[in-house]
Design a protein around this motif. Structure first.
Motif, PDB file in Angstrom:
ATOM      1  N   TYR A  15       0.831  -1.192   0.000  1.00 26.05           N
ATOM      2  CA  TYR A  15       0.000   0.000   0.000  1.00 26.05           C
ATOM      3  C   TYR A  15       0.869   1.247   0.000  1.00 26.05           C
ATOM      4  O   TYR A  15       2.041   1.213   0.377  1.00 26.05           O
ATOM      5  N   ASN A  16       0.270   2.335  -0.470  1.00 22.31           N
ATOM      6  CA  ASN A  16       0.941   3.625  -0.429  1.00 22.31           C
ATOM      7  C   ASN A  16      -0.108   4.710  -0.630  1.00 22.31           C
ATOM      8  O   ASN A  16      -1.219   4.429  -1.070  1.00 22.31           O
ATOM      9  N   ARG A  17       0.259   5.923  -0.279  1.00 20.42           N
ATOM     10  CA  ARG A  17      -0.660   7.051  -0.414  1.00 20.42           C
ATOM     11  C   ARG A  17       0.037   8.200  -1.108  1.00 20.42           C
ATOM     12  O   ARG A  17       1.259   8.237  -1.214  1.00 20.42           O
ATOM     13  N   GLY A  18      -0.778   9.151  -1.542  1.00 19.51           N
ATOM     14  CA  GLY A  18      -0.245  10.345  -2.167  1.00 19.51           C
ATOM     15  C   GLY A  18       0.514  11.194  -1.166  1.00 19.51           C
ATOM     16  O   GLY A  18       0.209  11.201   0.033  1.00 19.51           O
ATOM     17  N   ILE A  19       1.492  11.891  -1.665  1.00 21.04           N
ATOM     18  CA  ILE A  19       2.290  12.762  -0.817  1.00 21.04           C
ATOM     19  C   ILE A  19       1.362  13.782  -0.145  1.00 21.04           C
ATOM     20  O   ILE A  19       0.432  14.286  -0.765  1.00 21.04           O
ATOM     21  N   ASN A  20       1.583  14.012   1.134  1.00 28.34           N
ATOM     22  CA  ASN A  20       0.745  14.922   1.931  1.00 28.34           C
ATOM     23  C   ASN A  20      -0.734  14.530   1.883  1.00 28.34           C
ATOM     24  O   ASN A  20      -1.605  15.403   1.954  1.00 28.34           O
ATOM     25  N   HIS A  21      -1.015  13.250   1.719  1.00 26.58           N
ATOM     26  CA  HIS A  21      -2.391  12.734   1.654  1.00 26.58           C
ATOM     27  C   HIS A  21      -3.171  13.291   0.467  1.00 26.58           C
ATOM     28  O   HIS A  21      -4.399  13.320   0.495  1.00 26.58           O
ATOM     29  N   GLN A  22      -2.463  13.728  -0.572  1.00 17.56           N
ATOM     30  CA  GLN A  22      -3.118  14.292  -1.744  1.00 17.56           C
ATOM     31  C   GLN A  22      -3.563  13.199  -2.699  1.00 17.56           C
ATOM     32  O   GLN A  22      -3.139  12.043  -2.597  1.00 17.56           O
ATOM     33  N   CYS A  23      -4.394  13.584  -3.645  1.00 22.15           N
ATOM     34  CA  CYS A  23      -4.911  12.628  -4.634  1.00 22.15           C
ATOM     35  C   CYS A  23      -3.796  12.062  -5.502  1.00 22.15           C
ATOM     36  O   CYS A  23      -2.803  12.746  -5.783  1.00 22.15           O
TER      37      CYS A  23
END
Length: 188
Positions: A15-23
């Motif tokens: 799993y991973n997310r966008g930088i700074n929780h961005q889209c």
């Protein structure tokens, strides 16, 4: 340096997310492009995709690893490729993802089943849809025969249930108290 060692014939939650929780998705086409690129890099001889869910700001994959070189040869080129395409499309520069992808070994069958449910329920818990089958950017519709996709290898999960309806009942019967099961299994 990654703490986890990837070994063939083991299951992993990636799993991973966008930088700074961005889209990480900016247009309708991005979702399909992400899956297309994922299929190009995650071929069945290297990775069997068991379950996945794409969310506006992050992704979850449950995979069965067929080859030890997941980081350098598969996931890193995949995310770099996707990031470059998004940066070009959006006129942006820099990283799209919040560092390297995260990975957890899935070493218990109970964890495997509950994790597949957790992954598929992500859009419901985020308030994006009311029913899990409404979210088209996950493998759930393939698991319950609403879509005939060839990407997820769903027999590993469905083989443990008498029918796809039984799996659907398992997913939809999730309660908040069961969240502790996942948290406990992830910590072991």
């Amino acid at each position: 340096m990654r703490k986890i060692t990837f070994r063939s014939e083991h299951y992993y939650h990636l799993y991973n997310r966008g930088i700074n929780h961005q889209c990480i998705f900016f247009s309708e086409e991005n979702w399909g492009f992400f899956i297309k690129r994922l299929r190009e890099y995650c071929t069945p001889d290297i990775i069997e995709m068991i379950a996945y869910c794409l969310m506006p700001t992050h992704y979850h994959f449950l995979v069965h690893l067929k080859h030890n070189e997941l980081s350098k040869n598969i996931m890193q080129p995949f995310t770099v490729s996707y990031t470059k395409a998004i940066n070009k499309q959006q006129g942006r520069t820099g990283p799209l993802f919040q560092g390297p992808f995260k990975a957890k070994l899935v070493d218990k069958n109970e964890y495997l089943l509950h994790l597949s449910r957790y992954i598929h329920l992500n859009p419901v818990h985020a308030g994006l849809v009311n029913r899990v089958e409404e979210w088209i950017f996950s493998s759930y519709r393939d698991h319950i025969n609403l879509r005939k996709g060839s990407f997820p290898k769903f027999d590993i999960i469905l083989g443990q249930f008498p029918s796809s309806q039984a799996y659907s009942n398992f997913v939809e019967s999730y309660t908040e108290s069961e969240k502790k099961i996942i948290e406990h299994l992830m910590l072991d």
